[in-house]
Motif scaffolding. Structure first.
Motif, mmCIF file in Angstrom:
data_model
loop_
_atom_site.group_PDB
_atom_site.id
_atom_site.type_symbol
_atom_site.label_atom_id
_atom_site.label_comp_id
_atom_site.label_asym_id
_atom_site.label_seq_id
_atom_site.Cartn_x
_atom_site.Cartn_y
_atom_site.Cartn_z
ATOM 1 N N GLY A 56 44.130 33.104 33.346
ATOM 2 C CA GLY A 56 45.119 33.919 32.642
ATOM 3 C C GLY A 56 45.183 35.327 33.191
ATOM 4 O O GLY A 56 46.268 35.855 33.489
ATOM 5 N N ASP A 59 46.430 35.209 36.846
ATOM 6 C CA ASP A 59 47.890 35.073 36.918
ATOM 7 C C ASP A 59 48.582 36.409 36.673
ATOM 8 O O ASP A 59 49.557 36.753 37.352
ATOM 9 C CB ASP A 59 48.375 34.048 35.887
ATOM 10 C CG ASP A 59 48.023 32.617 36.255
ATOM 11 O OD1 ASP A 59 47.565 32.378 37.394
ATOM 12 O OD2 ASP A 59 48.204 31.726 35.394
ATOM 13 N N SER A 91 44.280 31.946 41.085
ATOM 14 C CA SER A 91 45.681 32.344 40.934
ATOM 15 C C SER A 91 46.291 32.809 42.249
ATOM 16 O O SER A 91 47.521 32.851 42.385
ATOM 17 C CB SER A 91 45.800 33.459 39.889
ATOM 18 O OG SER A 91 45.335 33.029 38.621
ATOM 19 N N GLN A 129 39.116 32.753 27.963
ATOM 20 C CA GLN A 129 39.566 33.234 29.267
ATOM 21 C C GLN A 129 39.060 32.361 30.407
ATOM 22 O O GLN A 129 39.682 32.301 31.476
ATOM 23 C CB GLN A 129 39.117 34.684 29.483
ATOM 24 C CG GLN A 129 39.735 35.686 28.538
ATOM 25 C CD GLN A 129 41.243 35.704 28.589
ATOM 26 O OE1 GLN A 129 41.850 35.540 29.649
ATOM 27 N NE2 GLN A 129 41.881 35.878 27.436
#
Length: 298
Positions: A56, A59, A91, A129
């Motif tokens: 997350g 990203d 990511s 996370q």
């Protein structure tokens, strides 16, 4: 072990601030387990320093960087392998070249899965996370130092040797006088000692002091710590002096054959008296433990 984390460790890319021309930092805002993240630009490419914890955060950082880069090539590096600094690298897969020093790559391969499990136990915000984390193998690995030409700006990556971890590296932007230290330096808190015997004992207080002494001699204009506020070159001396005091106060008590528990109690009280405003007091005890072990090895 670190106390449980209750606040969501989320990177806020929208709070990026410029330190120099084409060089920004996404600040950690005093949030536990959020690092200061750097984005360094040249005419041809940009280099990202650290990712935040988990896909997350990774990203969010990548989205910011892709917009910031505006078609320039993207490189990614991490100051060391610990989850809040490196476990968002997936990511960037396929869109960036990931490069680190060899000792850090070895740390990630040997310890990454164990640290992932350990950090998941720090509380639900951290576990959330870390959902879906995939550990990424670096694309490029160097031994001691690497100069990366971003186009009109050369950035220097250097392995420091064993200190906060076995694979620490610092990133220097010579034309801007900026130094990224990772967790070799924190501001407003006690130094983080990942001293977790028998699972991980690679941190070295003795070498950490020496690394900071050498970095302080370079007099960078701006120091970006792993966590806490960015500042001047005096941050390096501040942490060096704290670590030297921690070593000296620990060793003088061990020289007198004082027991480890009593050493921890006395040194902790002294450090809290010296720095009552600092966060992270839970890191004093593992720091004493590390230095007790290094005292025995002298």
């Amino acid at each position: 072990m670190v106390e449980l984390v209750s606040r969501e460790p989320v990177v806020r890319a929208e709070e990026a601030r410029e330190l120099a021309g084409d060089l920004v930092v996404l600040p950690n805002r005093g949030v536990d387990l959020v690092p200061n993240i750097g984005v360094i630009g040249g005419t041809r490419a940009v280099l990202v320093v650290d990712t935040g914890m988990g896909p997350g955060n990774g990203d969010a950082v990548f989205e910011f960087v892709a917009d910031y880069a505006r078609g320039r090539e993207i490189y990614l590096t991490t100051t060391h392998f610990h989850p809040e600094h490196a476990f968002g690298a997936q990511s960037f897969s396929g869109a960036a070249t990931f490069l680190v020093n060899r000792a850090q790559a070895d740390d990630l391969a040997a310890k990454g899965a164990g640290y992932l499990d350990m950090f998941r136990g720090l509380g639900e915000p951290v576990a959330r996370q870390l959902e879906g984390v995939e550990l990424v193998t670096p694309d490029l690995v160097y031994d001691d130092s690497h100069e990366l030409d971003l186009g009109g700006r050369v950035v220097r990556l250097r392995a420091t040797g064993r200190a906060h971890s076995r694979g620490d590296q610092v990133i220097t932007v010579p034309d801007a006088g900026v130094l990224f230290t990772g967790d070799l330096v924190e501001t407003g808190q006690f130094a983080i000692f990942p001293w977790f015997p028998p699972h991980d004992t690679d941190v070295s207080g003795i070498r950490w002091i020496e690394v900071l002494r050498k970095l302080a001699d370079e007099h960078p204009r701006i120091v970006v710590p792993g966590h806490g506020d960015t500042g001047g070159h005096g941050l390096l001396a501040d942490v060096r002096d704290y670590l030297a005091l921690l070593r000296d106060e620990t060793w003088v008590r061990r020289d007198s054959a004082m027991g480890r528990e009593e050493v921890v109690e006395e040194v902790t009280a002294l450090m809290l008296e010296r720095h009552p405003e600092w966060a992270g007091r839970e890191w004093i005890e593992p720091g004493v433990g590390c230095l007790c072990a290094e005292h025995a090895q002298r």
